[in-house]
Write a protein that holds these residues in place. Structure first.
Motif, PDB file in Angstrom:
ATOM      1  N   ASN A  60       0.795  -1.232   0.000  1.00 52.24           N
ATOM      2  CA  ASN A  60       0.000   0.000   0.000  1.00 52.24           C
ATOM      3  C   ASN A  60       0.820   1.272   0.000  1.00 52.24           C
ATOM      4  O   ASN A  60       0.278   2.355  -0.115  1.00 52.24           O
ATOM      5  CB  ASN A  60      -0.949   0.006   1.200  1.00 52.24           C
ATOM      6  N   GLY A  61       2.111   1.159   0.167  1.00 47.57           N
ATOM      7  CA  GLY A  61       2.966   2.334   0.117  1.00 47.57           C
ATOM      8  C   GLY A  61       3.145   3.034   1.448  1.00 47.57           C
ATOM      9  O   GLY A  61       2.452   2.775   2.424  1.00 47.57           O
ATOM     10  N   THR A  62       4.127   3.907   1.462  1.00 41.81           N
ATOM     11  CA  THR A  62       4.486   4.735   2.611  1.00 41.81           C
ATOM     12  C   THR A  62       4.491   6.170   2.102  1.00 41.81           C
ATOM     13  O   THR A  62       4.946   6.429   0.992  1.00 41.81           O
ATOM     14  CB  THR A  62       5.877   4.340   3.134  1.00 41.81           C
ATOM     15  N   PHE A  63       4.001   7.105   2.934  1.00 45.68           N
ATOM     16  CA  PHE A  63       3.873   8.490   2.491  1.00 45.68           C
ATOM     17  C   PHE A  63       4.468   9.444   3.518  1.00 45.68           C
ATOM     18  O   PHE A  63       4.329   9.229   4.717  1.00 45.68           O
ATOM     19  CB  PHE A  63       2.396   8.839   2.276  1.00 45.68           C
ATOM     20  N   VAL A  64       5.129  10.479   3.037  1.00 44.49           N
ATOM     21  CA  VAL A  64       5.633  11.559   3.888  1.00 44.49           C
ATOM     22  C   VAL A  64       4.938  12.833   3.438  1.00 44.49           C
ATOM     23  O   VAL A  64       5.055  13.227   2.267  1.00 44.49           O
ATOM     24  CB  VAL A  64       7.166  11.716   3.793  1.00 44.49           C
ATOM     25  N   ASN A  65       4.191  13.433   4.354  1.00 45.74           N
ATOM     26  CA  ASN A  65       3.437  14.652   4.051  1.00 45.74           C
ATOM     27  C   ASN A  65       2.576  14.494   2.798  1.00 45.74           C
ATOM     28  O   ASN A  65       2.470  15.394   1.972  1.00 45.74           O
ATOM     29  CB  ASN A  65       4.382  15.855   3.919  1.00 45.74           C
ATOM     30  N   GLY A  66       1.978  13.297   2.656  1.00 49.90           N
ATOM     31  CA  GLY A  66       1.070  13.031   1.551  1.00 49.90           C
ATOM     32  C   GLY A  66       1.722  12.588   0.261  1.00 49.90           C
ATOM     33  O   GLY A  66       1.029  12.241  -0.690  1.00 49.90           O
ATOM     34  N   LYS A  67       3.051  12.566   0.198  1.00 46.77           N
ATOM     35  CA  LYS A  67       3.746  12.175  -1.030  1.00 46.77           C
ATOM     36  C   LYS A  67       4.320  10.771  -0.863  1.00 46.77           C
ATOM     37  O   LYS A  67       4.901  10.448   0.170  1.00 46.77           O
ATOM     38  CB  LYS A  67       4.867  13.159  -1.347  1.00 46.77           C
TER      39      LYS A  67
ATOM     40  N   VAL B 132      13.309  12.957   6.474  1.00 47.74           N
ATOM     41  CA  VAL B 132      12.171  13.437   7.258  1.00 47.74           C
ATOM     42  C   VAL B 132      12.690  14.379   8.335  1.00 47.74           C
ATOM     43  O   VAL B 132      13.766  14.174   8.889  1.00 47.74           O
ATOM     44  CB  VAL B 132      11.347  12.291   7.877  1.00 47.74           C
ATOM     45  N   ALA B 133      11.916  15.416   8.594  1.00 44.08           N
ATOM     46  CA  ALA B 133      12.281  16.424   9.587  1.00 44.08           C
ATOM     47  C   ALA B 133      11.240  16.420  10.697  1.00 44.08           C
ATOM     48  O   ALA B 133      10.111  15.965  10.497  1.00 44.08           O
ATOM     49  CB  ALA B 133      12.339  17.800   8.926  1.00 44.08           C
ATOM     50  N   PRO B 134      11.588  16.919  11.874  1.00 43.11           N
ATOM     51  CA  PRO B 134      10.599  16.995  12.946  1.00 43.11           C
ATOM     52  C   PRO B 134       9.327  17.694  12.471  1.00 43.11           C
ATOM     53  O   PRO B 134       9.377  18.721  11.791  1.00 43.11           O
ATOM     54  CB  PRO B 134      11.324  17.813  14.021  1.00 43.11           C
ATOM     55  N   GLY B 135       8.188  17.084  12.797  1.00 40.71           N
ATOM     56  CA  GLY B 135       6.899  17.621  12.392  1.00 40.71           C
ATOM     57  C   GLY B 135       6.342  16.999  11.128  1.00 40.71           C
ATOM     58  O   GLY B 135       5.166  17.183  10.816  1.00 40.71           O
ATOM     59  N   ASP B 136       7.169  16.259  10.380  1.00 44.31           N
ATOM     60  CA  ASP B 136       6.673  15.613   9.164  1.00 44.31           C
ATOM     61  C   ASP B 136       5.662  14.536   9.517  1.00 44.31           C
ATOM     62  O   ASP B 136       5.805  13.819  10.503  1.00 44.31           O
ATOM     63  CB  ASP B 136       7.813  14.998   8.355  1.00 44.31           C
ATOM     64  N   ARG B 137       4.633  14.422   8.677  1.00 46.54           N
ATOM     65  CA  ARG B 137       3.599  13.401   8.858  1.00 46.54           C
ATOM     66  C   ARG B 137       3.947  12.183   8.013  1.00 46.54           C
ATOM     67  O   ARG B 137       4.245  12.301   6.828  1.00 46.54           O
ATOM     68  CB  ARG B 137       2.240  13.947   8.415  1.00 46.54           C
ATOM     69  N   ILE B 138       3.909  11.025   8.625  1.00 44.24           N
ATOM     70  CA  ILE B 138       4.225   9.773   7.946  1.00 44.24           C
ATOM     71  C   ILE B 138       2.985   8.894   7.991  1.00 44.24           C
ATOM     72  O   ILE B 138       2.444   8.633   9.062  1.00 44.24           O
ATOM     73  CB  ILE B 138       5.421   9.074   8.619  1.00 44.24           C
ATOM     74  N   ASP B 139       2.532   8.448   6.825  1.00 47.64           N
ATOM     75  CA  ASP B 139       1.381   7.555   6.730  1.00 47.64           C
ATOM     76  C   ASP B 139       1.867   6.178   6.299  1.00 47.64           C
ATOM     77  O   ASP B 139       2.513   6.034   5.252  1.00 47.64           O
ATOM     78  CB  ASP B 139       0.356   8.076   5.721  1.00 47.64           C
ATOM     79  N   ILE B 140       1.566   5.189   7.132  1.00 50.98           N
ATOM     80  CA  ILE B 140       1.919   3.800   6.847  1.00 50.98           C
ATOM     81  C   ILE B 140       0.645   2.992   7.059  1.00 50.98           C
ATOM     82  O   ILE B 140       0.171   2.854   8.186  1.00 50.98           O
ATOM     83  CB  ILE B 140       3.041   3.302   7.775  1.00 50.98           C
ATOM     84  N   GLY B 141       0.094   2.485   5.967  1.00 50.15           N
ATOM     85  CA  GLY B 141      -1.175   1.766   6.068  1.00 50.15           C
ATOM     86  C   GLY B 141      -2.221   2.669   6.685  1.00 50.15           C
ATOM     87  O   GLY B 141      -2.332   3.840   6.330  1.00 50.15           O
ATOM     88  N   PRO B 142      -2.972   2.174   7.669  1.00 48.27           N
ATOM     89  CA  PRO B 142      -4.018   3.000   8.270  1.00 48.27           C
ATOM     90  C   PRO B 142      -3.503   3.908   9.381  1.00 48.27           C
ATOM     91  O   PRO B 142      -4.281   4.587  10.036  1.00 48.27           O
ATOM     92  CB  PRO B 142      -4.979   1.953   8.852  1.00 48.27           C
TER      93      PRO B 142
ATOM     94  N   LEU C 116       8.791   8.297  16.503  1.00 48.82           N
ATOM     95  CA  LEU C 116       7.511   8.487  15.823  1.00 48.82           C
ATOM     96  C   LEU C 116       6.419   8.528  16.879  1.00 48.82           C
ATOM     97  O   LEU C 116       6.384   7.687  17.776  1.00 48.82           O
ATOM     98  CB  LEU C 116       7.247   7.340  14.849  1.00 48.82           C
ATOM     99  N   ALA C 117       5.548   9.498  16.777  1.00 48.58           N
ATOM    100  CA  ALA C 117       4.444   9.645  17.721  1.00 48.58           C
ATOM    101  C   ALA C 117       3.134   9.480  16.967  1.00 48.58           C
ATOM    102  O   ALA C 117       3.016   9.919  15.818  1.00 48.58           O
ATOM    103  CB  ALA C 117       4.496  11.022  18.377  1.00 48.58           C
ATOM    104  N   PRO C 118       2.134   8.850  17.596  1.00 51.74           N
ATOM    105  CA  PRO C 118       0.830   8.737  16.928  1.00 51.74           C
ATOM    106  C   PRO C 118       0.263  10.122  16.632  1.00 51.74           C
ATOM    107  O   PRO C 118       0.453  11.054  17.407  1.00 51.74           O
ATOM    108  CB  PRO C 118      -0.045   8.023  17.963  1.00 51.74           C
ATOM    109  N   ALA C 119      -0.395  10.230  15.494  1.00 52.77           N
ATOM    110  CA  ALA C 119      -0.995  11.510  15.108  1.00 52.77           C
ATOM    111  C   ALA C 119      -2.460  11.290  14.798  1.00 52.77           C
ATOM    112  O   ALA C 119      -2.880  10.188  14.441  1.00 52.77           O
ATOM    113  CB  ALA C 119      -0.267  12.083  13.889  1.00 52.77           C
ATOM    114  N   SER C 120      -3.222  12.329  14.902  1.00 51.28           N
ATOM    115  CA  SER C 120      -4.649  12.276  14.627  1.00 51.28           C
ATOM    116  C   SER C 120      -4.892  12.303  13.129  1.00 51.28           C
ATOM    117  O   SER C 120      -4.180  12.962  12.388  1.00 51.28           O
ATOM    118  CB  SER C 120      -5.336  13.473  15.278  1.00 51.28           C
ATOM    119  N   ARG C 121      -5.922  11.612  12.725  1.00 51.92           N
ATOM    120  CA  ARG C 121      -6.368  11.685  11.337  1.00 51.92           C
ATOM    121  C   ARG C 121      -7.659  12.479  11.254  1.00 51.92           C
ATOM    122  O   ARG C 121      -8.538  12.190  10.454  1.00 51.92           O
ATOM    123  CB  ARG C 121      -6.572  10.287  10.772  1.00 51.92           C
TER     124      ARG C 121
END
Length: 80
Positions: free
Chosen positions: A23-30, A38-48, A58-63
């Motif tokens: 399903n891919g891995t994304f940094v800030n939507g890309k 990756v820099a502090p504050g970047d959003r990383i999406d891995i699966g759900p 890595l800290a959990p973030a809200s969707r």
């Protein structure tokens, strides 16, 4: 994917690599197509999961803003 991505952190700087996940891995939507800084504050999406890179972890973030649809006991009526 059993092993989805790899994050390497050195002196507060991170590099994220996708390990051939389905399903891919994304940094800030890309999408991550090659090792990506990756820099502090970047959003990383891995699966759900959405995570935020803190500089050393890595800290959990809200969707919030994403839509989640749940349904129970749905039926479909087809007319002749």
């Amino acid at each position: 994917s059993r092993r989805h991505a790899k994050l390497t952190v050195t002196a507060g700087r991170g590099v994220l690599a996708d390990l051939g996940s389905v399903n891919g891995t994304f940094v800030n939507g890309k999408p991550v197509r090659s090792p990506t800084p990756v820099a502090p504050g970047d959003r990383i999406d891995i699966g759900p999961y959405t995570l935020t890179f803190t500089g050393d972890a890595l800290a959990p973030a809200s969707r919030s803003g994403n839509v989640e649809l749940r349904a129970w006991r749905l039926t479909r009526t087809v007319k002749d």
